[in-house]
Design a protein around this motif. Sequence first.
Motif, short mmCIF file in Angstrom:
data_model
loop_
_atom_site.label_atom_id
_atom_site.label_comp_id
_atom_site.label_asym_id
_atom_site.label_seq_id
_atom_site.Cartn_x
_atom_site.Cartn_y
_atom_site.Cartn_z
N ARG A 152 49.54 -32.64 -18.48
CA ARG A 152 50.62 -31.70 -18.72
C ARG A 152 51.81 -31.87 -18.04
NH1 ARG A 152 45.74 -28.45 -18.91
NH2 ARG A 152 45.91 -28.27 -16.67
N GLU A 174 54.11 -33.94 -19.74
CA GLU A 174 54.76 -33.50 -20.91
C GLU A 174 55.88 -32.47 -20.46
OE1 GLU A 174 50.79 -33.33 -23.95
OE2 GLU A 174 51.43 -31.58 -22.87
N SER A 175 55.58 -31.86 -19.43
CA SER A 175 56.52 -30.97 -18.87
C SER A 175 57.93 -31.65 -18.35
CB SER A 175 56.03 -30.28 -17.60
OG SER A 175 54.89 -29.22 -17.96
#
Length: 549
Positions: A507, A510-511
């Motif tokens: 995550r 992806e951020s």
Amino acid sequence: MTDALSPAKARIRNLRYISPIWMVPITAALIGLWLVYVSFSNQGPLVVLTMSNAEGIVAGKTMIKARSVEVGMVQTVKLSEDLTHVIITARMAVDTEELLRQDSQWWVVKPRIERQGISGLGTLLSGSYIELLPGKSNKYREKFVVQDTAPVAQPDEKGLRIRLTSEQSRGLNIGDPVMYRGFTVGRVEQSHFSTGSRQMEYQLFITAPYDGLVTSNVRFWMNGGVRFEASAEGMKFETGSLENLIKGGVSFDVPKGWGLGKSAASGQQFTLYADESSSRNRYYERYLDYVLLFNDSVRGLSSGAPVEYRGIRIGTVMEVPFQLGDVELLGRNSGLIPVLIRIEQDRFDEEGGDRALSQLSRDIEQQIRKGLRATLKTGSLLTGALYVDFNSVPDSPASAGYGRFGSYHTIPTVAGGLARMEQQANRLLTKFNELPLEQTLSNLDAMLKESKQSFAAMRELSSNMNKLAAQPGAQQLPAELTKAMQELQKTLRSFSSDSPVYGDLNRSVESLNSLLRELKPAARKVNEKPNSLIFNQIPADDPVPRSAN
């Protein structure tokens, strides 16, 4: 017979005395002459009075009084030949010649409603009358001018008379009080507008012993009124006491921190200020004028703004923008805005000190070579007012607005306030634009790919370790090796695809990718217009300089 018929002759005899019948007219004539003599001998002198108008004056009814004692009566009231004033003849009482001195004062007493109160109520029933105040002169006089109001001071009253000049439209009235720290110490005697000086001129009478309070350093200001000011020092709202608002008048005092000065002379002239705050602005006789050439916007800088050196006021802004007849505002000085300032020596030097203005000029020249620069700073965020501040900027080029402007010397300037913040922001954004963002994003993508390959290799290694641990030979390893293998297996299991650590790391990657995609438009906008992150896209208009004519 004949003798008996002849006529008789009358005998005529001359009278030797006057007939008593003539006593009647003679007595009447003597009585008339006596009455005329008595009438003229009982009459006082006849005086001629001049007035602007005859309001309340009636022939045969209006009395003349001195200290509430009747001393005369108005006989006739008529217009002058040029129709500009009224001429009144009045018969004075017997033995009143001592009242008719050259400096005697006359005025009309009638009902009045003024700021000082209500006066003349006794004349509502008796009618108006003319009051006489005897003078002290030895010269006799029969023609006088009658004033509309009572005199402020008697001719022999002790005190001090001074003059005030004012450019204020709000004026003083005759009889208004003159106050010192709330105490009434005098009155306004005269008030008129001078067409020559185009100023209001007043005469004040300060009664003794308060006349000793008036010295050369006192300042006079108008009482009452409401004052609102927005300047570099912020917003100020001042109002006088209710008593001063009703009574009006003028007050005076020596400003705090000033010396008393010398005692004022009779007839000395002072300036009347609009309020107490403006009266504290001292006029300094020793000063130097300089011109500052600013490349910044001077919106918010006005005449009267302070000139400071590290927070200490040393002068005043005189004119914004300052324009000479032979110097163009734009063009010759590269578009710089000239501002005239005044360095007032007595603000920071001892009053009457030994340092001359020429020495002060040389000291300022020396400080300029060491880096003395002028800048515009915001005095109040609420009002947006600016002021001029001097400080030492050693790394500033000496050629920034340095030299002469017409016949005036100039002091170098540097950008300050928001302008300096804008320059610093532009430098920061320029460095940000020079960063290799595309290469950085590519390297970050490659790093993410390598991270995925590393995770795959770790998963394969974990699987092989599980197979190795399941073989029969592995059971024969020492207990310590078995325990170590179990710990290593637990660690490797935490990096599997279904573990929390792997999910958090995925995550985060992806951020980071999303953030980089959003930064691309902002980077492009900053590259096109560096100051768009701080200032509005539609700039405010600069002030239009006034004409030189």
